[in-house]
Design an enzyme around this catalytic site. Sequence first.
Site, short mmCIF file in Angstrom:
data_model
loop_
_atom_site.label_atom_id
_atom_site.label_comp_id
_atom_site.label_asym_id
_atom_site.label_seq_id
_atom_site.Cartn_x
_atom_site.Cartn_y
_atom_site.Cartn_z
N ARG A 107 41.93 53.79 43.17
CA ARG A 107 41.95 52.90 44.36
C ARG A 107 42.69 53.66 45.46
O ARG A 107 43.84 54.04 45.28
CB ARG A 107 42.66 51.60 44.03
CG ARG A 107 42.99 50.79 45.27
CD ARG A 107 43.41 49.39 44.95
NE ARG A 107 42.26 48.58 44.57
CZ ARG A 107 42.26 47.25 44.53
NH1 ARG A 107 43.35 46.57 44.82
NH2 ARG A 107 41.18 46.59 44.18
N HIS A 134 33.78 48.55 47.66
CA HIS A 134 34.45 47.96 46.49
C HIS A 134 33.36 47.62 45.45
O HIS A 134 33.09 46.46 45.18
CB HIS A 134 35.25 46.73 46.90
CG HIS A 134 36.27 46.30 45.91
ND1 HIS A 134 36.51 46.97 44.72
CD2 HIS A 134 37.14 45.24 45.91
CE1 HIS A 134 37.47 46.35 44.05
NE2 HIS A 134 37.87 45.31 44.75
N GLN A 137 34.01 45.24 42.26
CA GLN A 137 34.09 43.82 42.58
C GLN A 137 32.70 43.21 42.68
O GLN A 137 32.43 42.13 42.14
CB GLN A 137 34.83 43.63 43.92
CG GLN A 137 34.90 42.18 44.37
CD GLN A 137 35.73 41.32 43.44
OE1 GLN A 137 36.86 41.64 43.16
NE2 GLN A 137 35.16 40.21 42.95
N ASP A 229 36.29 37.09 52.71
CA ASP A 229 37.37 38.00 52.31
C ASP A 229 38.45 37.89 53.39
O ASP A 229 38.22 37.31 54.47
CB ASP A 229 36.81 39.44 52.20
CG ASP A 229 37.84 40.45 51.69
OD1 ASP A 229 38.87 40.04 51.12
OD2 ASP A 229 37.60 41.67 51.87
N CYS A 269 36.68 37.59 46.66
CA CYS A 269 37.14 38.64 45.74
C CYS A 269 38.59 38.43 45.31
O CYS A 269 38.99 38.93 44.25
CB CYS A 269 36.96 40.01 46.38
SG CYS A 269 37.75 40.17 48.00
N ARG A 297 35.27 40.48 36.41
CA ARG A 297 35.64 41.88 36.64
C ARG A 297 35.73 42.60 35.29
O ARG A 297 35.26 43.73 35.14
CB ARG A 297 37.01 41.98 37.36
CG ARG A 297 37.03 41.49 38.79
CD ARG A 297 36.22 42.38 39.71
NE ARG A 297 36.68 43.77 39.72
CZ ARG A 297 37.66 44.24 40.50
NH1 ARG A 297 38.27 43.45 41.36
NH2 ARG A 297 37.99 45.53 40.46
#
Length: 310
Positions: A107, A134, A137, A229, A269, A297
């Site tokens: 990340r 991402h 996700q 988000d 998310c 996930r």
Amino acid sequence: MKTQTKSMQHMLTLEELTPESLSELIHLAKDMKKNPEKYMKQLDGKKVALLFEKASTRTRMSFEVGVIELGGYPLHLDGSTTQIGRGETLEDTIRVMSRYVDALMIRTFEHAKVETLAAAGSIPIINGLTDAHHPCQVLADLLTIDEHFGTRTGKTLCYIGDGNNMAHSLLIGGALSGMNVRIASPKGYEPDASIVERATEIAKVTGGTVSVMKKPFDAAAGADVLYTDVFTSMGQEVEEAERKQAFEGYQVDAIVMGSAVPDAIFLHCLPAHRGEEVTAEVIDGPQSLVFDQAENRLHAQKALLAMLLS
Ligand code: CP
Ligand code: NVA
């Protein structure tokens, strides 16, 4: 158990997948969720490094637990306490890591970093979030949509908010799934034009559609999935006040939710800011699947690890 039918080498963006291999991954994730014991030796002692240069709850935990559940060993690394934090090059770092571990999940900030790692190393690189994408996700999001509706194809997903890493991966993942993806962002915060163009090209092949709009209500009308988000992503903290102003009117509330189809679902998310991009009424309400989504996930990434490493 052999799970790989194509030559996916990395997961930098969802463009590593074809519509077929994405379906294969979702199918495998569903089986792993239902029958976890079948896959307890899947990684056969393989070691997966998990390197974080930004904060995380879900990504760190779901990868650590996922690797353990597949019979592998996760190694958690904090960017600030590795030599990368002191300026060792990414190329040298990944050449060394390639001698110790079987895969690296990272990340980080600039997307170019994961591309550099993939080019210089000899192990699979998994993008656990960059400023631009991402993908892990969205694998979980597509699994959640598929489980809930029994299909992804033909469903309309409306994302309201920043044209950020989430918007970009939803564009690619939705297009690969033959979904209708609508993004509503304020002026100056639209998704990257080149990613919109790629998603549009993919959608032409899969029968999906892609639209970038201004007004949240236009985008939400008749949608099956409403998604949002945070206004301010990790690394953008200095822009917080300016962004709060720019995103006024881009909150998912009960009225926006009401313009979607009656059985629409709400996804996020996480982490969420109640009262900013979404009201508590929506995220804690009956149409919200955010905790199933967070659980997924684990299952989606286990399937990804199996496809990359088996
Ligand atoms: N959604 C997500 O990636 O969560 P974390 O930042 O907690 O990993
Ligand atoms: N767009 C958010 C997603 C967090 C999971 C960020 O990058 O901070």
